[in-house]
Enzyme design. Sequence first.
Site, mmCIF file in Angstrom:
data_model
loop_
_atom_site.group_PDB
_atom_site.id
_atom_site.type_symbol
_atom_site.label_atom_id
_atom_site.label_comp_id
_atom_site.label_asym_id
_atom_site.label_seq_id
_atom_site.Cartn_x
_atom_site.Cartn_y
_atom_site.Cartn_z
ATOM 1 N N GLU A 60 0.835 -1.209 0.000
ATOM 2 C CA GLU A 60 0.000 0.000 0.000
ATOM 3 C C GLU A 60 0.870 1.260 0.000
ATOM 4 O OE1 GLU A 60 -3.466 2.034 2.843
ATOM 5 O OE2 GLU A 60 -2.118 0.504 3.652
ATOM 6 N N LYS B 176 -9.407 2.573 -2.961
ATOM 7 C CA LYS B 176 -9.902 2.093 -1.673
ATOM 8 C C LYS B 176 -11.300 2.633 -1.418
ATOM 9 C CE LYS B 176 -8.440 1.674 3.164
ATOM 10 N NZ LYS B 176 -7.426 2.091 4.165
ATOM 11 N N CYS C 170 -5.535 -2.349 2.631
ATOM 12 C CA CYS C 170 -5.409 -2.226 4.083
ATOM 13 C C CYS C 170 -6.565 -2.919 4.800
ATOM 14 C CB CYS C 170 -5.289 -0.756 4.471
ATOM 15 S SG CYS C 170 -4.829 -0.486 6.199
#
Length: 524
Positions: free
Chosen positions: A286, A348, A401
Amino acid sequence: MERLAGKVILLWGWRRALAAMLAGAFAALSQPPFDFFAACFVSFPVLVWLLDGAASQPGERLLRRALRPFAIGWWFGFGYFLAGLWWTGAALLVEAELFAWALPIAVLGLPALLAAFYGLATLLARMVWSDGAGRIAGLAAGFAAAEWLRSFVLTGFPWNAIGQAAMPVPLLMQSVGVVGMAGMNALAVLVFATPALLASRRGLRAGFAVAVLAAALHAGYGAWRLATADAAPPVLANVRIVQPSIDQTEKWDASVRERIFRTLIDLSARPPADGAPAPDVIVWPETAVPFILSDRPEALVALAELVGDDQTLLAGAVRIEGARAEARYYNAVIAINSAGEIYDAADKLWLVPFGEFMPFADLLSRIGVEKLVRSVSAFTAGSQRRPLAMQNGATALPFICYEIIFPGTAGYGEVGADFILNITNDAWFGDTPGPYQHFRQAQIRAVEAGRPLVRAANNGISGVVDAYGRVIDAFALDAVGALDVAVPRQRLGRTGQPELSGLLLVIALILWAASGLRRADRAD
């Protein structure tokens, strides 16, 4: 046992609160990296006995009657989340001079907020409380409801759900594909709390019979599923996972960006081991790219030199849309081909409150509250989750994440992708239980989805997990290197309707609890 239960039942005031908190804290040992699930066989009976002592007084007001069991559950939850999530404060010490003031908010405030869900669980359970095995069923249903609410209320934070305590190894993870996390949360509490029946022996035979049967089916199904798994599935793709272990204090330091980028390039360009095939896919963690790629055309040239024909680089990067004055920033995974072209990207969807965006930003900014971690900017959430196609034809469903912690988020066997991709940066939390807990939840998502998982973390734990939750290979925390792994082609279908099965199980537990309450009323 009866004597011990009597002492717990008669606890009052601060002693009762302390017992509940210590029981909850002890239960946290059931989560990674300890995996001492036997702790729950102590904690949950204590919780049952504490609730036994929370009987209402004649003529007592409704609010006071409700507050007593709620408080017991709240203290239990506070101990559980304090002991299990204390490491979240480590992120604020990365730049202690700016954010250390918020340490009590993270370490105490988050557990206090999450504990309200467990307070609700015990309140719901106490509404159908009796003196037999039905109260164990009611407690299990209450926790299942609370964990379900915790998965979406206030953006959701289902970290360390109780059901995970019953899934410390792949053999015990398989049932989640049948009853979902709702069912696992209910069954875990049902089994863990059953020893409380040894104190009074009312409902002992029925309670233990159900608990033993549930545990046997849970373990037996897992053993059967692993025994019938294909021992040598074909290879889907050869993947190289890059774990650079960049210090979090250097992450956005302009003076070291070139060194960070060169480290990623060098690790990615290492020749494969003797006789090993070249990777089809290279994966970076990430926000691994330490700058905005559109600002650095020479970086894309370097990536074109790195990525070979029919190879794909999947890199965590900050993606920007619009002019800088009004630009929108996305935490993204980008797909790059051998021409150095960014041919696809996924953003995301679930952003971290106070870390990647500010809830109630206008209101909080007026009183001086800002994001608790520093990055390039506040992020904008993506609009949809869809697979990314590799140059070799394989497809990956990306999760960035903590998106991977949400139950069922990758589906149950009907995933329209060949593998799950999880990129993350757990360097925020150092060598604490956090990265281990995060990895475990990613394992469980792989079992739910019936797909292999490829995971790249800045400082670990990076690795590949097969569709049964078994770790094929992984890097230890803080290791530096490039891990080459053959990802198996596994597309396991649904084993039923997990969402429906979990719901029906909870309903059955509620009916069991209600029947015990009716019998108690008739006895009176």
